[in-house]
Design a protein around this motif. Sequence first.
Motif, PDB file in Angstrom:
ATOM      1  N   LEU A  77      -2.837 -14.134  57.266  1.00  0.00           N
ATOM      2  CA  LEU A  77      -2.467 -14.012  58.283  1.00  0.00           C
ATOM      3  C   LEU A  77      -4.080 -14.039  59.627  1.00  0.00           C
ATOM      4  O   LEU A  77      -5.271 -13.956  58.990  1.00  0.00           O
ATOM      5  CB  LEU A  77      -2.324 -12.936  58.548  1.00  0.00           C
ATOM      6  CG  LEU A  77      -1.186 -12.302  57.738  1.00  0.00           C
ATOM      7  CD1 LEU A  77      -0.642 -11.405  58.204  1.00  0.00           C
ATOM      8  CD2 LEU A  77       0.328 -13.248  59.324  1.00  0.00           C
ATOM      9  N   LEU A  78      -4.105 -14.185  60.163  1.00  0.00           N
ATOM     10  CA  LEU A  78      -5.408 -14.657  60.997  1.00  0.00           C
ATOM     11  C   LEU A  78      -6.512 -13.617  61.479  1.00  0.00           C
ATOM     12  O   LEU A  78      -7.299 -13.082  61.282  1.00  0.00           O
ATOM     13  CB  LEU A  78      -4.957 -14.178  62.878  1.00  0.00           C
ATOM     14  CG  LEU A  78      -4.539 -16.278  62.682  1.00  0.00           C
ATOM     15  CD1 LEU A  78      -4.312 -16.247  64.335  1.00  0.00           C
ATOM     16  CD2 LEU A  78      -4.873 -17.196  62.770  1.00  0.00           C
ATOM     17  N   GLY A  79      -5.785 -11.969  60.806  1.00  0.00           N
ATOM     18  CA  GLY A  79      -6.526 -10.580  60.886  1.00  0.00           C
ATOM     19  C   GLY A  79      -7.140 -10.120  59.465  1.00  0.00           C
ATOM     20  O   GLY A  79      -7.824  -9.478  60.121  1.00  0.00           O
ATOM     21  N   ASP A  80      -6.721 -11.793  58.554  1.00  0.00           N
ATOM     22  CA  ASP A  80      -7.063 -11.309  57.277  1.00  0.00           C
ATOM     23  C   ASP A  80      -8.879 -11.619  57.496  1.00  0.00           C
ATOM     24  O   ASP A  80      -9.639 -11.753  56.516  1.00  0.00           O
ATOM     25  CB  ASP A  80      -6.737 -12.234  55.886  1.00  0.00           C
ATOM     26  CG  ASP A  80      -4.969 -11.386  56.147  1.00  0.00           C
ATOM     27  OD1 ASP A  80      -4.452 -12.235  55.526  1.00  0.00           O
ATOM     28  OD2 ASP A  80      -5.029 -10.242  56.000  1.00  0.00           O
ATOM     29  N   SER A  81      -9.058 -12.445  59.115  1.00  0.00           N
ATOM     30  CA  SER A  81     -10.733 -13.209  58.874  1.00  0.00           C
ATOM     31  C   SER A  81     -11.383 -11.795  58.676  1.00  0.00           C
ATOM     32  O   SER A  81     -11.316 -10.845  59.381  1.00  0.00           O
ATOM     33  CB  SER A  81     -10.491 -14.123  59.792  1.00  0.00           C
ATOM     34  OG  SER A  81      -9.563 -14.987  59.625  1.00  0.00           O
ATOM     35  N   ALA A  82     -12.814 -12.273  57.494  1.00  0.00           N
ATOM     36  CA  ALA A  82     -13.748 -10.859  57.744  1.00  0.00           C
ATOM     37  C   ALA A  82     -13.800 -11.216  56.358  1.00  0.00           C
ATOM     38  O   ALA A  82     -14.325 -12.511  55.933  1.00  0.00           O
ATOM     39  CB  ALA A  82     -12.365 -10.021  57.084  1.00  0.00           C
ATOM     40  N   LEU A  83     -15.363 -10.342  56.409  1.00  0.00           N
ATOM     41  CA  LEU A  83     -15.902 -10.632  55.312  1.00  0.00           C
ATOM     42  C   LEU A  83     -15.888  -9.727  54.440  1.00  0.00           C
ATOM     43  O   LEU A  83     -15.714  -9.002  54.048  1.00  0.00           O
ATOM     44  CB  LEU A  83     -17.693  -9.889  55.619  1.00  0.00           C
ATOM     45  CG  LEU A  83     -18.781 -10.080  54.713  1.00  0.00           C
ATOM     46  CD1 LEU A  83     -19.380 -11.465  54.129  1.00  0.00           C
ATOM     47  CD2 LEU A  83     -19.604  -9.205  55.015  1.00  0.00           C
ATOM     48  N   TYR A  84     -15.614 -10.686  52.694  1.00  0.00           N
ATOM     49  CA  TYR A  84     -15.081  -9.462  51.815  1.00  0.00           C
ATOM     50  C   TYR A  84     -16.207  -9.211  51.230  1.00  0.00           C
ATOM     51  O   TYR A  84     -16.603 -10.542  50.784  1.00  0.00           O
ATOM     52  CB  TYR A  84     -13.736 -11.161  51.102  1.00  0.00           C
ATOM     53  CG  TYR A  84     -12.642 -10.369  51.687  1.00  0.00           C
ATOM     54  CD1 TYR A  84     -12.678 -11.034  52.892  1.00  0.00           C
ATOM     55  CD2 TYR A  84     -11.459  -9.490  51.673  1.00  0.00           C
ATOM     56  CE1 TYR A  84     -11.572 -11.531  53.967  1.00  0.00           C
ATOM     57  CE2 TYR A  84     -10.273  -9.222  52.779  1.00  0.00           C
ATOM     58  CZ  TYR A  84     -10.585 -10.512  53.597  1.00  0.00           C
ATOM     59  OH  TYR A  84      -9.163 -10.707  54.619  1.00  0.00           O
ATOM     60  N   LEU A  85     -16.899  -8.373  50.804  1.00  0.00           N
ATOM     61  CA  LEU A  85     -17.909  -7.680  49.548  1.00  0.00           C
ATOM     62  C   LEU A  85     -16.995  -7.460  48.089  1.00  0.00           C
ATOM     63  O   LEU A  85     -15.978  -6.721  48.066  1.00  0.00           O
ATOM     64  CB  LEU A  85     -18.264  -6.510  50.472  1.00  0.00           C
ATOM     65  CG  LEU A  85     -19.001  -6.987  51.721  1.00  0.00           C
ATOM     66  CD1 LEU A  85     -19.395  -5.745  52.591  1.00  0.00           C
ATOM     67  CD2 LEU A  85     -20.677  -8.086  50.962  1.00  0.00           C
ATOM     68  N   CYS A  86     -18.067  -8.208  47.484  1.00  0.00           N
ATOM     69  CA  CYS A  86     -16.956  -7.239  46.120  1.00  0.00           C
ATOM     70  C   CYS A  86     -18.106  -6.272  45.331  1.00  0.00           C
ATOM     71  O   CYS A  86     -19.969  -6.110  45.501  1.00  0.00           O
ATOM     72  CB  CYS A  86     -17.145  -8.051  45.215  1.00  0.00           C
ATOM     73  SG  CYS A  86     -17.053  -8.278  43.086  1.00  0.00           S
ATOM     74  N   ALA A  87     -18.594  -4.720  45.069  1.00  0.00           N
ATOM     75  CA  ALA A  87     -19.613  -3.645  44.533  1.00  0.00           C
ATOM     76  C   ALA A  87     -18.787  -3.370  43.113  1.00  0.00           C
ATOM     77  O   ALA A  87     -18.386  -3.925  42.659  1.00  0.00           O
ATOM     78  CB  ALA A  87     -19.296  -2.306  45.053  1.00  0.00           C
TER      79      ALA A  87
END
Lengths: 114, 114
Positions: free
Chosen positions: B82-92
Motif C-alpha cells: 500500500l502507499l502507506g507502507d512507504s517508510a524506512l525499515y530498520l533492522c536491529a
Amino acid sequence: AQTVTQSQPEMSVQEAETVTLSCTYDTSESDYYLFWYKQPPSRQMILVIRQEAYKQQNATENRFSVNFQKAAKSFSLKISDSQLGDAAMYFCAYKGGGSEKLVFGKGMKLTVNP
Amino acid sequence: DAGVTQSPTHLIKTRGQQVTLRCSPKSGHDTVSWYQQALGQGPQFIFQYYEEEERQRGNFPDRFSGHQFPNYSSELNVNALLLGDSALYLCASSLVPGSGYGYTFGSGTRLTVV
C-alpha cells in the motif's frame, strides 16, 4: 499500553554549551529500561545511553547524562560541551522487562550552532 | 567487526507488489527485530525473531511476515503493498532476547511505494 512522549520537536544549542532534552513515559510496569538513541542523517539509530529502572543512580556516558525521575516518569538527557557532531534526531525509547519491543517517542531534532 | 547490514538501501515498488528486505545481524548477535519508521515519526516495532521463530509481534497486519535463517540473518516480506507502507525499515539485533542492553541498528532500507 506504554507510551513515550517527547514534547519538544526541535531544539538548538551553541557549540560547547549544555542542552537538555526532555522525555516522559507512561507505564504500569515496575521492571523496564529506558534509552536515548541518536539518528544522524545516515539513518542508523545509535545508542547514546541506557537506564535500568531499578537503579536509582543516573546513567552517564562521557558528555551524556540522564536525569531519571521514576515517580514523575521523566527521563531527560543532558548533553554537555555540545559538539557539531551531536546534531541529529534524538529518540527516547522504553522497553518493558518482559517485552521484546522498544517503544519510541516521536523524536526531537537537535541543531548545534558553531 | 561488522555491524548490522541491511539490503537494499533504497527500493521503489508499485502498489500491490511484494517486497523482501534483508538483514544480517551484528557478529555474535542471534536476535533480530524489525521496525517501520514513517517520515517524521519514531520507529514502530513490527516483530522479533529468535531461534528462527517469531517471538513477539507488534500491531501490523499479516501482510507483514518474516523469516530467520540458521545463520541468524533475517528477511522481512511485505505483500500487497500500500502507499502507506512507504517508510524506512530498520533492522536491529541483540545478543539475547529480553536483554536490556539495547539493540544495534542498521541504516535501514528506504521503501517507496508508488
